[in-house]
Design a protein around this motif. Sequence first.
Motif, mmCIF file in Angstrom:
data_model
loop_
_atom_site.group_PDB
_atom_site.id
_atom_site.type_symbol
_atom_site.label_atom_id
_atom_site.label_comp_id
_atom_site.label_asym_id
_atom_site.label_seq_id
_atom_site.Cartn_x
_atom_site.Cartn_y
_atom_site.Cartn_z
ATOM 1 N N ILE A 29 0.880 -1.173 0.000
ATOM 2 C CA ILE A 29 0.000 0.000 0.000
ATOM 3 C C ILE A 29 0.917 1.223 0.000
ATOM 4 C CG2 ILE A 29 -1.864 1.211 1.178
ATOM 5 C CD1 ILE A 29 -2.347 -1.471 2.718
ATOM 6 N N THR A 32 -2.485 6.317 1.554
ATOM 7 C CA THR A 32 -3.920 6.141 1.798
ATOM 8 C C THR A 32 -4.750 6.186 0.515
ATOM 9 O OG1 THR A 32 -4.130 8.485 2.332
ATOM 10 C CG2 THR A 32 -3.862 6.973 4.179
ATOM 11 N N LEU A 35 -5.399 2.617 -0.943
ATOM 12 C CA LEU A 35 -6.078 1.601 -0.128
ATOM 13 C C LEU A 35 -7.103 0.784 -0.909
ATOM 14 C CD1 LEU A 35 -6.492 3.585 3.174
ATOM 15 C CD2 LEU A 35 -5.375 1.343 2.949
ATOM 16 N N ALA A 39 -6.844 -3.185 -1.313
ATOM 17 C CA ALA A 39 -7.882 -4.058 -0.754
ATOM 18 C C ALA A 39 -8.416 -5.005 -1.823
ATOM 19 C CB ALA A 39 -9.010 -3.229 -0.154
ATOM 20 N N PHE A 65 -7.012 -0.400 6.969
ATOM 21 C CA PHE A 65 -7.100 -1.392 5.900
ATOM 22 C C PHE A 65 -8.396 -2.195 6.013
ATOM 23 C CE2 PHE A 65 -6.098 -5.320 3.576
ATOM 24 C CZ PHE A 65 -5.895 -4.745 2.331
ATOM 25 N N ILE A 148 1.397 -6.851 8.804
ATOM 26 C CA ILE A 148 1.514 -5.519 8.207
ATOM 27 C C ILE A 148 2.816 -4.907 8.696
ATOM 28 C CG2 ILE A 148 0.510 -3.221 7.958
ATOM 29 C CD1 ILE A 148 -2.234 -4.466 8.632
ATOM 30 N N ARG A 156 3.014 0.556 3.389
ATOM 31 C CA ARG A 156 2.776 -0.648 4.179
ATOM 32 C C ARG A 156 2.886 -1.856 3.277
ATOM 33 N NH1 ARG A 156 2.564 3.645 7.172
ATOM 34 N NH2 ARG A 156 1.220 3.652 9.010
#
Length: 163
Positions: A29, A32, A35, A39, A65, A148, A156
């Motif tokens: 990732i 943000t 995300l 996902a 997440f 993570i 991440r």
Amino acid sequence: MPTDCLFRQFFLFLPDAFHSGKMKKEVTIKDTSDLGRAAEEFLQKTGGRKIIAFFAPMGAGKTTFTTALCDRLGVEDTVCSPTFTIINEYRTRNGEPVYHFDFYRISKPAEAIDIGVDDYFYSGDYCIMEWPENIIGLLPEETLRVFITVNPDQSRTLSWEQD
């Protein structure tokens, strides 16, 4: 010793199934804004596994997440950390439940047993967990153990092993 090193050492003591030579998979990732994509990739790579345990230090993004995962699963409810309630139940657009656990405040496995974790784990519905190390002995064998890692650039990496 840095927290990340202590965290990695802790996981050397996890059950041998995690160190069994299964295929390692990863999703990174970037930030943000990434995300949703991450996902979606995670759900594709995990092949329908529904019992998911996120192992990560405080502030690594477990709840963030989980929120992105729930969005991709079609959850219409507001997703938030169940730190004090231990479990939140959400519903997808199709009416299917998704269970979100936060075992941070669980000090003994008996507390998790008292809330009926087995019923949730064996329901066939999504069970997404934060702080599963507090109930490690109660996790079903088929639990997908996802780690993570916070990278130096603040991205991440989610990593796990599966067949």
